[in-house]
Design an enzyme around this catalytic site. Structure first.
Site, PDB file in Angstrom:
ATOM      1  N   CYS A 304     -22.888 -32.514  16.754  1.00 10.14           N
ATOM      2  CA  CYS A 304     -22.472 -31.142  17.116  1.00 10.14           C
ATOM      3  C   CYS A 304     -23.466 -30.189  16.470  1.00 10.14           C
ATOM      4  CB  CYS A 304     -21.058 -30.850  16.620  1.00 10.14           C
ATOM      5  SG  CYS A 304     -19.869 -32.180  16.902  1.00 10.14           S
ATOM      6  N   GLY A 306     -25.263 -27.303  17.129  1.00 15.92           N
ATOM      7  CA  GLY A 306     -25.434 -25.861  17.093  1.00 15.92           C
ATOM      8  C   GLY A 306     -24.827 -25.218  15.860  1.00 15.92           C
ATOM      9  N   PRO A 307     -25.468 -24.165  15.331  1.00 16.22           N
ATOM     10  CA  PRO A 307     -26.673 -23.490  15.827  1.00 16.22           C
ATOM     11  C   PRO A 307     -27.986 -24.084  15.343  1.00 16.22           C
ATOM     12  CG  PRO A 307     -25.774 -22.249  14.005  1.00 16.22           C
ATOM     13  CD  PRO A 307     -24.822 -23.405  14.231  1.00 16.22           C
ATOM     14  N   LYS A 310     -28.439 -27.423  10.096  1.00 17.89           N
ATOM     15  CA  LYS A 310     -28.390 -28.782   9.543  1.00 17.89           C
ATOM     16  C   LYS A 310     -29.324 -29.713  10.308  1.00 17.89           C
ATOM     17  CE  LYS A 310     -23.611 -28.208   7.984  1.00 17.89           C
ATOM     18  NZ  LYS A 310     -23.348 -26.913   8.682  1.00 17.89           N
ATOM     19  N   ASP A 373     -20.642 -32.321  12.284  1.00 21.54           N
ATOM     20  CA  ASP A 373     -20.340 -30.985  11.756  1.00 21.54           C
ATOM     21  C   ASP A 373     -19.372 -30.354  12.743  1.00 21.54           C
ATOM     22  OD1 ASP A 373     -20.358 -28.639  10.341  1.00 21.54           O
ATOM     23  OD2 ASP A 373     -22.282 -27.951  11.115  1.00 21.54           O
ATOM     24  N   CYS A 426     -16.636 -26.636   7.822  1.00 21.20           N
ATOM     25  CA  CYS A 426     -16.751 -25.431   7.007  1.00 21.20           C
ATOM     26  C   CYS A 426     -15.358 -24.833   6.854  1.00 21.20           C
ATOM     27  CB  CYS A 426     -17.716 -24.445   7.649  1.00 21.20           C
ATOM     28  SG  CYS A 426     -18.066 -23.048   6.576  1.00 21.20           S
TER      29      CYS A 426
END
Length: 494
Positions: A304, A306-307, A310, A373, A426
């Site tokens: 995953c 975006g953006p 990482k 992520d 996050c």
């Protein structure tokens, strides 16, 4: 967003620092830009960190004027709950939810000037009333004048003492004065309790969410060193960068526009929270086991992407190890951002648009390391995106956690035996962190849950404190100075 609104006097022209009427004109333009940004956040689901810089550039606001507008926007968004509690006691019994939304946003902005900035009360009131008159109408301006004058009759400490007296419940009081929705306060309390943190830390965490974070840069390994990046900061910004607290790739800025740095323009470096850097570094440092044929690692996956922050950091490490990274992103516009972030790594990073939930079935056992992520509530990044706390609702959780479980399950199918998956959010919300991992692992005997603290120690060269008993890692703004990133490391049994 570029058109001039009523009451705006447009960009300031000419050189020198304006004084007298010209100084007031610049302040009016800054307030108008702040009001326009708050309106975009409220009505168009815009993010302030994207909408405000665009407006500042279009209207020629720089220096003190840009800083004034920035503080107006972010302070108003961060402390909206606190100001609502105070405003509710100044409207002569009129509920806030019965006010026109543009009026309420301007009242919050006025309250922030009176109680949270060094703006004389008379100036804050008069300029806010002028904005209300220009944007809403004369009748609303009289109401705004009365409300803001009532706000200014007490200083902030007196208001907070009054709220403490009138709101006896500790959770409700913290929700009001530290400006978090009550459900978020409850969720954060539960997360701290699960991490065996003292209950008194809840107030510290909420306060940290309201403290503007320093801008942190990432020096992508093999592309630019932190020393070279620090030299650019000195030469370009006239500022001194300081090393991050934990990540060897991190450099903090005291001020200035990071986009003006050559390394950032060339995608050799980027803006990235230190916690975001740490979870990527930990995945790269985790121990994999040899594959069935004993071959060297060759393929990594960001499921995953975006953006792209990482992906760019992992891609730089992958390039140093002569490994290829596939950055997968479901949304085309976010995939474009990933390509921008990884522009300096075209030979080692491929960007693909696709649904991460389908990768495991389509490419089983292909990848040595996989980063998930996962999309989440973002409750760990409230310092940087304060509007998120007002947009998210508890009803968002079922859809997000279902998606998170599907993505993690796909990653575990895509990783080869002996390979490692990093599950990252996050958010410290337990429903999005340990609960997802435990749900996905329930009944599986082919996965080992690694001690992510050990990988973090290898990645940083030091023991990061206050990580609890493991095996997962939960970072905290009030303890580590990072976003509240969660990390679980899972190895597919060989």
């Amino acid at each position: 967003m570029s058109e001039q609104r009523p009451g705006s006097r447009g960009p300031r022209r000419g050189g020198g620092r304006p004084t007298g009427p010209r100084r007031r004109e610049a302040a009016d333009a800054a307030r108008t830009a702040a009001a326009d940004t708050l309106e975009a956040v409220a009505t168009s689901d815009a993010y302030a960190n994207l909408a405000l810089p665009k407006l500042l550039r279009e209207r020629g606001l720089t220096g003190r004027d840009a800083a004034f507008a920035t503080e107006l926007v972010y302070g108003t968004l961060r402390l909206r709950g606190r100001y609502d509690a105070i405003l509710a006691r100044c409207t002569n019994g009129r509920p806030l939810d019965q006010l026109d939304p543009p009026v309420l946003d301007l009242l919050r902005m006025g309250a922030h000037q009176i109680l949270g900035m060094r703006v004389p009360s008379h100036a804050a009131v008069s300029q806010t009333v002028n904005l209300v008159r220009a944007r809403v109408g004369t009748g609303a301006s009289g109401f705004a004048n009365a409300v803001l004058r009532a706000v200014g009759r007490q200083d902030l400490d007196t208001w907070l003492a009054q709220l403490r007296e009138e709101i006896p419940d500790d959770g409700a009081y913290l929700a009001a004065v530290e400006s978090h929705p009550a459900w978020v306060v409850r969720a954060l309390r539960s997360s701290l309790r699960a991490a065996d943190r003292p209950g008194a830390e809840l107030a510290e965490l909420l306060e940290a969410d309201n403290t503007p974070p320093a801008v942190t840069l990432v020096a992508r390994p093999g592309l630019v060193s932190t020393e070279e990046l620090a030299e650019q900061v000195t030469q370009t910004l006239g500022e001194r960068g300081t090393p991050g607290s934990w990540a060897p790739t991190a450099l903090r800025l005291a001020g200035g526009d990071p986009a003006s740095l050559p390394a950032v323009r060339d995608a050799l470096a980027g803006v990235q929270d230190e916690g975001s850097q740490l979870v990527a570094l930990a995945l790269a440092a985790a121990e994999t086991l040899p594959g069935p044929d004993g071959e060297q690692e060759s393929r990594w996956l960001d499921l995953c992407a975006g953006p792209g922050g990482k992906s760019a950091l992992l891609g730089a490490i992958a390039a140093e190890r002569e490994v290829h990274l596939l950055a997968n992103e479901v949304a085309p516009h976010r995939a474009r951002l990933v390509r921008q972030s990884t522009a300096a790594l075209r030979e080692s990073v491929d960007v693909r648009t696709g649904d991460g939930r389908e990768v495991g079935e389509a490419e089983p056992g292909v990848y040595d390391r996989v980063l998930v992520d996962a999309p989440c509530t973002g409750l760990g990044a409230l310092r940087r995106r304060p509007e998120s706390r007002w947009r998210r609702q508890p009803s968002d959780l079922p859809g997000l956690t279902s998606l998170q479980r599907e993505l993690l399950g796909s990653a575990l199918e895509a990783v080869r035996p002996g390979g490692v998956v990093a599950y990252v959010t996050c958010s410290p919300h337990l429903a999005e962190t340990s609960a997802v991992v435990e749900d996905v692992l329930r009944g599986r005997e082919d996965v080992t849950r690694l001690d992510a603290r050990e990988a973090l120690t290898v990645a940083t060269g030091t023991e990061v404190p206050d990580l609890g008993e493991g095996p997962d890692v939960q970072l905290w703004p009030h303890l580590h100075g990072t976003d509240a990133m969660f990390l679980a490391l899972l190895r597919k049994n060989a």
